[in-house]
Design a protein around this motif. Structure first.
Motif, mmCIF file in Angstrom:
data_model
loop_
_atom_site.group_PDB
_atom_site.id
_atom_site.type_symbol
_atom_site.label_atom_id
_atom_site.label_comp_id
_atom_site.label_asym_id
_atom_site.label_seq_id
_atom_site.Cartn_x
_atom_site.Cartn_y
_atom_site.Cartn_z
ATOM 1 N N ARG A 212 -0.115 6.248 47.945
ATOM 2 C CA ARG A 212 -1.493 7.408 47.770
ATOM 3 C C ARG A 212 -0.581 7.951 48.504
ATOM 4 O O ARG A 212 -0.725 9.334 47.770
ATOM 5 C CB ARG A 212 -2.332 6.868 48.607
ATOM 6 N N SER A 213 -0.098 8.379 50.121
ATOM 7 C CA SER A 213 -0.046 9.410 50.482
ATOM 8 C C SER A 213 1.556 9.068 51.094
ATOM 9 O O SER A 213 1.541 8.496 51.434
ATOM 10 C CB SER A 213 -0.881 10.082 51.358
ATOM 11 N N VAL A 214 2.596 10.294 50.820
ATOM 12 C CA VAL A 214 3.916 10.617 51.229
ATOM 13 C C VAL A 214 4.365 11.304 51.856
ATOM 14 O O VAL A 214 3.849 12.435 51.562
ATOM 15 C CB VAL A 214 4.772 10.289 50.120
ATOM 16 N N VAL A 215 4.606 11.211 53.184
ATOM 17 C CA VAL A 215 4.819 12.483 54.189
ATOM 18 C C VAL A 215 6.354 12.139 54.233
ATOM 19 O O VAL A 215 7.326 11.123 54.999
ATOM 20 C CB VAL A 215 4.039 11.791 55.220
ATOM 21 N N VAL A 216 7.639 13.365 54.384
ATOM 22 C CA VAL A 216 8.534 13.267 54.272
ATOM 23 C C VAL A 216 9.143 13.713 55.483
ATOM 24 O O VAL A 216 8.611 14.892 55.779
ATOM 25 C CB VAL A 216 9.242 13.772 53.154
ATOM 26 N N SER A 217 9.997 13.266 56.542
ATOM 27 C CA SER A 217 10.377 14.372 57.983
ATOM 28 C C SER A 217 12.128 14.771 57.339
ATOM 29 O O SER A 217 12.222 13.999 56.794
ATOM 30 C CB SER A 217 10.181 13.552 58.773
ATOM 31 N N SER A 218 11.867 15.691 57.417
ATOM 32 C CA SER A 218 12.991 16.085 57.706
ATOM 33 C C SER A 218 13.505 17.438 58.714
ATOM 34 O O SER A 218 14.115 18.589 59.076
ATOM 35 C CB SER A 218 13.394 17.226 56.190
ATOM 36 N N GLY A 219 13.772 16.598 60.009
ATOM 37 C CA GLY A 219 14.151 16.719 61.183
ATOM 38 C C GLY A 219 13.672 18.446 61.968
ATOM 39 O O GLY A 219 12.245 18.159 61.699
ATOM 40 N N GLU A 221 13.066 21.163 60.105
ATOM 41 C CA GLU A 221 12.602 21.294 59.381
ATOM 42 C C GLU A 221 10.463 21.471 58.685
ATOM 43 O O GLU A 221 10.195 21.600 58.412
ATOM 44 C CB GLU A 221 13.242 21.244 57.930
ATOM 45 N N GLY A 222 10.623 20.100 59.797
ATOM 46 C CA GLY A 222 8.843 19.534 59.678
ATOM 47 C C GLY A 222 8.821 18.678 58.806
ATOM 48 O O GLY A 222 10.137 17.859 57.990
ATOM 49 N N LEU A 223 7.628 18.864 58.242
ATOM 50 C CA LEU A 223 7.097 17.630 57.018
ATOM 51 C C LEU A 223 7.263 18.313 55.780
ATOM 52 O O LEU A 223 6.167 19.380 55.655
ATOM 53 C CB LEU A 223 6.147 17.429 58.027
ATOM 54 N N LEU A 224 7.018 17.044 54.269
ATOM 55 C CA LEU A 224 6.550 17.469 53.134
ATOM 56 C C LEU A 224 4.620 16.508 53.271
ATOM 57 O O LEU A 224 6.033 15.213 53.290
ATOM 58 C CB LEU A 224 7.703 17.892 52.584
ATOM 59 N N ALA A 225 3.996 16.614 52.825
ATOM 60 C CA ALA A 225 3.276 15.759 51.961
ATOM 61 C C ALA A 225 2.830 16.221 51.386
ATOM 62 O O ALA A 225 2.629 17.490 50.214
ATOM 63 C CB ALA A 225 2.142 16.250 53.457
#
Lengths: 311, 311
Positions: A212-219, A221-225
């Motif tokens: 339903r939702s995806v939260v991508v962590s990139s160290g 650089e924070g998160l992309l939701a």
């Protein structure tokens, strides 16, 4: 109560050595042993923030006994781990005193039979009744099919309990059809699972498969939701040097707590980034630095990347 | 019965990895856990040769329980280990699949109190009554003074039981005044303890400090024995490739068995070299290759370097 699931719970052993030199013998200085595995670390962060949290998953053998003994010392954390016949895994992290770098050895874990898995799902079905959120975390021990997270997500959905999933590879892909509420890969896991180098495209791919939702962590650089009501980026105010090992688990703790509270996405992401940064400031996964957490929770910026789709 | 003493018994864990790369995470393939420590390995070799053997020393905690559980599986070996409150040490050996090389991490072991040591010496004093030989092996756990081997050698001497000592550094030097019957350093340990680069001179130095006989191991070059009735060199017929880890322990097993039988020095040294070579042919310390042992026991050459001193 927030329920965290660690199918492959571990005893995390850390060795301090002067300098790691392959093909030689090392005298180990400090030795630390601690219950670990992603879901255990998530639970530790939540318990440390005063949340009622229950840990379940599979443990066995003398190493499993050491895992449970360590968990008894964590205030606010309830141990509902389920025993298996095999021996729980140990991870060994060798920290070199000269450069502070870590070299990690991960055992694969006990072989789990299908009867043991069925016994676990019976326990899980009971535990999930009391849960406000379920976090499903980490790798699977040998012997289990890769769709077991889908079974657990299905059981949680039947009870109307939202799920956060943090795993990779086949266990991630095979769970998506059960429609987890939030999936949290890091950029490398996302690229490996989808073949997409672009995080936004990768997240959309996971959503197309059922997330339903995806939260991508990139160290740092924070998160992309990427969520049903649009895309957001959450960025910490500064970069911290430290130990990135537990940052992903602290992020999952923030997402689970936000889901439990019904918070809006801006607040959820702000808390997840603040907890991640607070974990980087601590030397051991599962701990967070309270001062960093307080400073970051008001200074993380959350940007709407585009407006929600019109209905 | 031959009694072996391992003050710092260990759980020896071996990890197989594809290739050891510092500063990365490794997936561990095969995991082997086995009771270890020099005296335990000596006892394993003796039990494997059909000798009645008793293991004593100090163990504690869940790791100590795993050590004892493993020993229960060794036919002919009696476990007379004495419990302490601390946690027994683990050693981790990482074997790299690409080159077969081993990288070793040795924990230091439990802190042992003086009360625990006194309780141990009471047990030892009982066990030594039934022993034909005592082998005292390995490093000391933290908390013990460096002269504890001297105490044990003194107790054995009172009962007329001969002793073989295999340790290094201060525990070696501080034991010599109690007059151990045989001391077995390797060339590096001998040089470190005496400052003598020449093995013969180093061995004479240990004898001057109290050792009755000194047997110096130098890997594939065999043994140099300096005894009250002269010097001898024992040389294997060929060099074997393999795992040198357990060769010293197998050598001590040969020396202890020879002392128990009252064998002459030529036969004692031949057996010690044959067992060492048979250990090199096996991948795990404490095991010996029966075929290599049979072949070497008749083909090791023992040379008198000079005649016994006239009386």
């Amino acid at each position: 109560m927030i329920l965290t699931v660690t199918p492959n719970a571990a005893l995390d052993v850390t060795y301090g050595v002067d300098s790691l030199r392959p093909r030689t013998s090392h005298r180990v200085g400090a030795v630390h042993r601690r219950a670990g595995g992603k879901g255990v670390n998530v639970a530790r962060v939540l318990a440390g923030r005063g949340r009622a949290v229950t840990v379940t998953g599979l443990v066995g053998g003398p190493t499993g006994a050491l895992i449970r003994e360590d968990l008894r010392g964590v205030p606010g954390l309830r141990d509902a781990l389920v025993p298996v016949a095999g021996e729980s895994r140990q991870t060994v992290t060798v920290v070199s005193g000269d450069d502070g770098d870590a070299t990690v050895f991960n055992e694969q874990g006990p072989h789990v039979s299908s009867a043991e898995w069925r016994a676990f799902t019976d326990c899980f079905a009971e535990l999930v009744r009391e849960a406000s959120v379920v976090a499903l975390c980490g790798s699977l021990p040998p012997g289990l099919p890769t769709d077991v997270y889908a079974q657990l997500i299905g059981l949680a959905s039947e009870m109307g309990v939202p799920t956060v999933l943090d795993t990779s590879g086949a266990p991630l892909l095979d769970a998506l059809g059960a429609r987890p509420d939030v999936v949290k890969p890091n950029v490398a896991e996302l690229a490996a699972a989808t073949g997409c180098e672009d995080a936004g495209a990768g997240a959309e791919r996971l959503r197309a498969l059922g997330a339903r939702s995806v939260v991508v962590s990139s160290g740092p650089e924070g998160l992309l939701a990427v969520t049903p009501d649009g895309r957001r980026r959450a960025v910490p105010p500064e970069r911290l040097a430290g130990n990135p090992t537990g940052a992903g688990d602290a992020c999952v703790a923030g997402l689970a707590a936000g889901l439990a509270d019904g918070a809006d996405w801006g607040d959820v992401l702000r808390e997840a980034v603040a907890l991640s940064a607070a974990a980087v400031a601590c030397p051991v996964a599962g701990d967070v630095d309270a001062a960093v957490h307080e400073r970051f929770r008001t200074t993380v910026t959350v940007e709407d990347l585009h407006a929600p789709q019109p209905h």
